[in-house]
Design a protein around this motif. Structure first.
Motif, PDB file in Angstrom:
ATOM      1  N   GLN A 197       0.821  -1.198   0.000  1.00  0.00           N
ATOM      2  CA  GLN A 197       0.000   0.000   0.000  1.00  0.00           C
ATOM      3  C   GLN A 197       0.856   1.249   0.000  1.00  0.00           C
ATOM      4  O   GLN A 197       1.662   1.461   0.908  1.00  0.00           O
ATOM      5  CB  GLN A 197      -0.953   0.035   1.194  1.00  0.00           C
ATOM      6  N   SER A 253      -2.778  -2.867  -4.840  1.00  0.00           N
ATOM      7  CA  SER A 253      -2.925  -1.797  -3.842  1.00  0.00           C
ATOM      8  C   SER A 253      -4.358  -1.291  -3.884  1.00  0.00           C
ATOM      9  O   SER A 253      -5.028  -1.388  -4.919  1.00  0.00           O
ATOM     10  CB  SER A 253      -1.974  -0.623  -4.132  1.00  0.00           C
ATOM     11  N   THR A 259      -7.282   4.852   0.281  1.00  0.00           N
ATOM     12  CA  THR A 259      -6.131   5.080   1.155  1.00  0.00           C
ATOM     13  C   THR A 259      -6.189   6.454   1.791  1.00  0.00           C
ATOM     14  O   THR A 259      -5.816   6.633   2.954  1.00  0.00           O
ATOM     15  CB  THR A 259      -4.818   4.993   0.347  1.00  0.00           C
ATOM     16  N   SER A 264      -2.629   4.162   5.177  1.00  0.00           N
ATOM     17  CA  SER A 264      -1.918   2.886   5.017  1.00  0.00           C
ATOM     18  C   SER A 264      -1.530   2.266   6.357  1.00  0.00           C
ATOM     19  O   SER A 264      -1.510   1.031   6.489  1.00  0.00           O
ATOM     20  CB  SER A 264      -0.674   3.079   4.143  1.00  0.00           C
ATOM     21  N   ILE A 276       3.882  -2.156   3.840  1.00  0.00           N
ATOM     22  CA  ILE A 276       3.816  -0.716   3.583  1.00  0.00           C
ATOM     23  C   ILE A 276       5.177  -0.095   3.884  1.00  0.00           C
ATOM     24  O   ILE A 276       5.949  -0.618   4.688  1.00  0.00           O
ATOM     25  CB  ILE A 276       2.736  -0.005   4.432  1.00  0.00           C
TER      26      ILE A 276
END
Length: 434
Positions: A197, A253, A259, A264, A276
């Motif tokens: 992510q 992702s 997000t 994240s 991450i």
């Protein structure tokens, strides 16, 4: 009689003590600096330290309002994203005369940590710590996918096919039927766990978001701190951002909109993202909140064969309007001393700036939390680069944030978006026409 005189003298000394207001934003670091303040006041009975801690957003509001109302803290923890505007507006005291007078050994710090807080022969901050970027991985998810720790520690990356990094991300990604993204049957529209992510747009710095990928391809922001032009229109950065933006279309992702709202860090803690990027300042956060086995690993090697990380560092600065500049300097000098930084290292929250202290901090982190933070020291020995440092940083950050978001949202390809943004950035830095 002697005891009574001593007691009276102590009361008089306390009553006449000069108060130095010190502000910082990190609640996890506050206990270490309270200890430093107590130790300092014992050595300097005529000076007391009033420590104030605010969260990040409230912190900068308080500092800015203090400048306006003439009530700013005498000393405050400074950040590179803010300091250029403070320097431009004459709000920071030049520490150079004090450093020379007291013969402070600035060679005890990594040269880059001194350089980033200086301009034109003047020094506007005393280095206090440093940070690098690493990857935190859900080891339980990795093991279930057959990914070993050794594989995670030796990844490579390129913006064409993502290298072994993207192949591992595919193995870590699961759809709601339990199929990973390496399977032809993988459903990219119904993902249960994302393999990687990206934290966000990153603005002008991209510290955790894209800088490490881009610089590993040969990208650079500017030739040196405070210089122009900027090179955000470099095709290497465009290629990097197009690759990052394409991860969500592959289901590797979450979409940027998701997000932006959840973050994240929260996705990782909730088990929604298996890997991450984050900075060393977050080690204790994940140690306390990630309730599964995890590990920090170095960033992947880029096309040039090197890992790359931004080497950032906070500093303590003195407000130019302070009415107790000499006492404020004594406190800043102590904050940058081995005595204080050894205390900070023992708390295991951050990596102190004095050479040799980060290793003590990593040992303390391991002792207190069980986390192995060695990946951050490894990254400090790799190719490191400085954050972009310039005038008009707030306006430049707004321009770059808009361009980066347009790319990550899929509204624009990176090359035209960055070309237009880079023109705006360099116009902001151009001298005014007569």
């Amino acid at each position: 009689m002697a005891a009574a005189v001593a007691a009276i003298a102590g009361v008089m000394s306390a009553a006449s003590a000069v108060e130095v207001k010190y502000m910082l934003w990190d609640s996890m670091q506050a206990p270490a600096y309270r200890q430093c303040a107590a130790d300092f006041s014992r050595k300097h009975p005529g000076i007391t330290i009033k420590l104030m801690q605010y969260g990040w957003d409230d912190y900068w509001t308080a500092v800015s309002m203090g400048f306006i109302s003439d009530t700013a803290p005498d000393v405050f923890t400074n950040h590179l994203s803010k300091s250029s505007e403070f320097v431009k507006n004459g709000l920071l005291l030049d520490l150079t005369p004090y450093i020379r007078r007291d013969q402070v050994d600035m060679g005890q710090f990594a040269p880059a940590l001194v350089q980033i807080w200086g301009r034109g022969g003047k020094q506007y901050g005393m280095p206090k710590d440093f940070d690098t970027i690493g990857l935190i991985v859900n080891l339980a998810r990795a093991r279930a996918a057959g990914v070993t720790l050794a594989e995670l520690q030796n990844m490579d990356w390129n913006p064409v096919d993502g290298g072994s990094f993207e192949r591992i991300v595919r193995r870590l990604t699961l759809d709601r039927q339990g199929r990973n993204a390496s399977s032809p049957a993988f459903d990219a529209r119904n993902v249960a766990v994302y393999g990687y992510q990206n934290p966000g747009s990153g603005g002008m710095m991209g510290q955790t978001e894209w800088s490490h990928f881009a610089v590993s391809t040969g990208f650079r922001y500017q030739d040196q701190p405070w210089s122009q032009p900027f090179y955000y229109d470099d095709p290497k950065l465009a290629q990097t951002l197009d690759w990052l933006a394409g991860l969500s279309a592959k289901g590797l992702s979450a979409p940027y909109q998701f997000t932006r709202s959840m973050g994240s860090d929260a996705m990782f803690v909730a088990g929604k993202a298996a890997m991450i990027p984050q900075g060393s300042w977050m080690i204790t956060y994940f140690a306390a909140n990630a309730k599964f086995e995890n590990a920090w690993v170095p960033l992947p090697r880029g096309p040039q064969g090197q890992r790359a990380t931004m080497l950032n560092g906070l500093a303590d600065s003195i407000w130019s309007g302070s009415r107790v500049k000499e006492q404020a300097w004594q406190w800043v000098k102590y904050l940058g001393s081995r005595d204080c930084q050894q205390v900070v290292a023992s708390y295991g929250v951050t990596l102190p700036a004095i050479q040799g202290m980060p290793e003590l901090a990593v040992a303390a982190i391991r002792s207190k939390t069980g986390a192995d933070a060695g990946a951050f020291l490894q990254m400090a020995r790799e190719h490191t680069f400085l954050a972009p440092i310039t005038d008009n940083a707030a306006q430049i950050d707004d321009v770059m944030k808009g361009a980066m978001e347009a790319v990550l949202l899929g509204r624009q390809r990176a090359a035209p978006a960055l070309k237009a943004a880079n023109e705006q950035v360099n116009q902001l830095l151009a001298p005014p026409r007569r």
